[in-house]
Design a protein around this motif. Structure first.
Motif, PDB file in Angstrom:
ATOM      1  N   GLY A  66       0.785  -1.226   0.000  1.00 18.63           N
ATOM      2  CA  GLY A  66       0.000   0.000   0.000  1.00 18.63           C
ATOM      3  C   GLY A  66       0.815   1.273   0.000  1.00 18.63           C
ATOM      4  N   PHE A  67       2.151   1.154   0.052  1.00 12.68           N
ATOM      5  CA  PHE A  67       2.991   2.348   0.091  1.00 12.68           C
ATOM      6  C   PHE A  67       3.134   2.942  -1.307  1.00 12.68           C
ATOM      7  CE2 PHE A  67       6.769   4.952   0.497  1.00 12.68           C
ATOM      8  CZ  PHE A  67       6.598   5.517   1.761  1.00 12.68           C
ATOM      9  N   VAL A  68       3.057   4.264  -1.397  1.00 15.62           N
ATOM     10  CA  VAL A  68       3.063   4.963  -2.683  1.00 15.62           C
ATOM     11  C   VAL A  68       4.458   5.535  -2.962  1.00 15.62           C
ATOM     12  CG1 VAL A  68       1.984   6.760  -4.085  1.00 15.62           C
ATOM     13  CG2 VAL A  68       0.647   5.584  -2.319  1.00 15.62           C
ATOM     14  N   ALA A  69       5.092   5.060  -4.028  1.00 10.02           N
ATOM     15  CA  ALA A  69       6.377   5.611  -4.454  1.00 10.02           C
ATOM     16  C   ALA A  69       6.160   6.986  -5.075  1.00 10.02           C
ATOM     17  CB  ALA A  69       7.052   4.677  -5.456  1.00 10.02           C
ATOM     18  N   ASP A  70       7.232   7.745  -5.209  1.00 13.05           N
ATOM     19  CA  ASP A  70       7.102   9.131  -5.661  1.00 13.05           C
ATOM     20  C   ASP A  70       6.788   9.234  -7.150  1.00 13.05           C
ATOM     21  OD1 ASP A  70       7.725  12.119  -4.812  1.00 13.05           O
ATOM     22  OD2 ASP A  70       8.683  11.803  -6.759  1.00 13.05           O
ATOM     23  N   GLY A  71       7.589   8.598  -8.007  1.00 10.28           N
ATOM     24  CA  GLY A  71       7.364   8.745  -9.442  1.00 10.28           C
ATOM     25  C   GLY A  71       8.260   7.842 -10.257  1.00 10.28           C
ATOM     26  N   MET A  72       8.194   8.010 -11.570  1.00  3.49           N
ATOM     27  CA  MET A  72       8.985   7.166 -12.448  1.00  3.49           C
ATOM     28  C   MET A  72       9.361   7.921 -13.723  1.00  3.49           C
ATOM     29  SD  MET A  72       5.949   4.546 -13.657  1.00  3.49           S
ATOM     30  CE  MET A  72       7.066   3.495 -14.573  1.00  3.49           C
ATOM     31  N   ASN A  73      10.454   7.475 -14.316  1.00  5.41           N
ATOM     32  CA  ASN A  73      10.967   8.016 -15.579  1.00  5.41           C
ATOM     33  C   ASN A  73      11.489   9.442 -15.447  1.00  5.41           C
ATOM     34  OD1 ASN A  73      11.525   7.362 -18.329  1.00  5.41           O
ATOM     35  ND2 ASN A  73       9.847   8.689 -18.980  1.00  5.41           N
ATOM     36  N   ARG A  74      11.914   9.818 -14.265  1.00  2.00           N
ATOM     37  CA  ARG A  74      12.441  11.171 -14.048  1.00  2.00           C
ATOM     38  C   ARG A  74      13.675  11.429 -14.900  1.00  2.00           C
ATOM     39  NH1 ARG A  74      16.194  12.709 -10.164  1.00  2.00           N
ATOM     40  NH2 ARG A  74      15.934  10.659  -9.214  1.00  2.00           N
ATOM     41  N   LEU A  75      14.487  10.399 -15.081  1.00  2.00           N
ATOM     42  CA  LEU A  75      15.714  10.522 -15.864  1.00  2.00           C
ATOM     43  C   LEU A  75      15.548   9.986 -17.276  1.00  2.00           C
ATOM     44  CD1 LEU A  75      18.280   9.416 -13.112  1.00  2.00           C
ATOM     45  CD2 LEU A  75      17.566  11.743 -13.725  1.00  2.00           C
ATOM     46  N   GLY A  76      14.317   9.681 -17.668  1.00  2.00           N
ATOM     47  CA  GLY A  76      14.063   9.160 -19.003  1.00  2.00           C
ATOM     48  C   GLY A  76      14.452   7.712 -19.180  1.00  2.00           C
TER      49      GLY A  76
END
Length: 357
Positions: free
Chosen positions: A191-201
């Motif tokens: 249930g834990f939410v990670a911040d984001g993805m593909n920040r560096l492409g």
């Protein structure tokens, strides 16, 4: 402890924002207290959006028209300092402003506020929504492929609220897609939410960034979508699942661990408190998770008040670590988290009083 006791404290913190951080116009509020030359070089658009929310929290609690009118100059100051425009390059920033301005409309019924929100919605969708990494909202205009929770969860909250207010299905459709994207890409089995993805492409997830506001906005999105669903219990269960993950992973010594000291991070836990309070206000049952969340809000705000503050004249200053008194200059963002937490503590006390606890 009585409801009135914490209401008095919340008023003291609300008033302290102006006393400690007040600045000549057009600055309006300093970024730090005590102010030092150079502190105000950055225009923190999104911090000020949360000042609007804080003022509206006080208005909802007290029904004092003065609190509502305190929110209006903050709104106007953001636009003035932003060159007369509500838009910038960051979709999460604009969503914070839109969420606060929608509340301002709901409390004042001034049409200009709703017009601004609807204009921002159209701008955000036109320039931020795309199919890169799946249908979802970008973080900012310059990185269309960088997708994260701080943009998509507030979009889901705003979309659900606009749907409930106006009835147009398009708002709900985007809200559901944003929420589904988070669930499919950022929410772990626990249930834990990670911040984001593909920040560096590179398609990679920023799983090491563990922030309270990602949990809070996801919880808020789930709660708001539950009000639009034929199966609200599904969304409420998702919210509770993330509450448990937050308690397990982010709490240290009865409070949230320090998430950073660069300024923005100071606001994160306040955002969690705001949407945790929303979950509590919409919960119709006393599950173990809801009871644990109530206890955490009570326990952590006691620690905040008793250990994480120091008196400055007749005002109270708070730091990022609620287990130790603040030393040196403190950011406005950090102070706002304390304001939001205090307002939610009043909410807990009100609900307990109504339940005869």
């Amino acid at each position: 402890m009585s409801t009135g006791h914490w209401s008095t404290r919340a008023d003291l913190l609300q008033d302290g924002v102006d006393v400690l951080y007040g600045a000549p116009m057009p600055q309006y509020l300093h970024n730090r207290h005590p102010y030092e030359p150079g502190d105000d070089e950055t225009f923190n658009y999104w911090w000020l959006a949360h000042v609007i929310d804080c003022r509206l929290d006080a208005y909802g609690r007290t029904h004092d028209e003065r609190r509502l009118e305190q929110a209006c100059p903050v709104h106007d100051n953001i636009i003035e300092r932003n060159g007369g425009d509500v838009r910038n390059d960051y979709f999460d920033d604009m969503l914070w402003f839109a969420l606060a301005t929608l509340r301002l409309y709901e409390e004042s019924r001034r049409q200009r506020y709703l017009d601004e929100v609807l204009g921002l919605w159209e701008f955000i969708i036109e320039y931020g929504w795309n199919d890169i990494m799946g249908p979802s909202l970008s973080w900012r205009i310059q990185q269309p492929g960088y997708k994260n929770a701080p943009a998509n969860a507030p979009l889901a909250i705003l979309g659900a609220r606009l749907h409930m207010l106006i009835g147009d299905r398009k708002f709900l459709d985007y809200a559901l897609q944003s929420f589904a994207w988070i669930c499919e890409n950022l929410v772990g089995a626990d249930g834990f939410v990670a911040d984001g993805m593909n920040r560096l492409g590179d398609g990679e997830m920023d799983s090491g960034w563990k922030f309270t506001y990602n949990q809070g906005t996801y919880i808020g999105a789930a709660v708001e979508l539950s009000a639009c669903s034929r199966h609200p219990e599904r969304y409420m269960a998702l919210a509770e699942h993330t509450v448990r993950a937050s308690m397990n992973q982010l709490v240290l010594d009865e409070v949230f661990a320090v998430e950073g000291v660069r300024g923005d991070e100071g606001l994160f836990k306040g955002i969690f408190y705001r949407y945790a309070g929303l979950l509590l206000s919409r919960s119709t049952h006393g599950s173990p998770t809801i009871a644990a969340l109530e206890r955490f809000i009570v326990m952590s705000t006691e620690r905040m008040w008793d250990h994480g503050s120091r008196a400055v004249g007749e005002s109270i200053l708070f730091g990022d670590d609620w287990n130790s008194a603040p030393v040196g200059p403190q950011y406005l963002s950090t102070q706002l988290s304390a304001v939001m937490a205090a307002e939610q503590r009043v909410g807990v006390e009100c609900r307990r009083s109504q339940a005869g606890v």
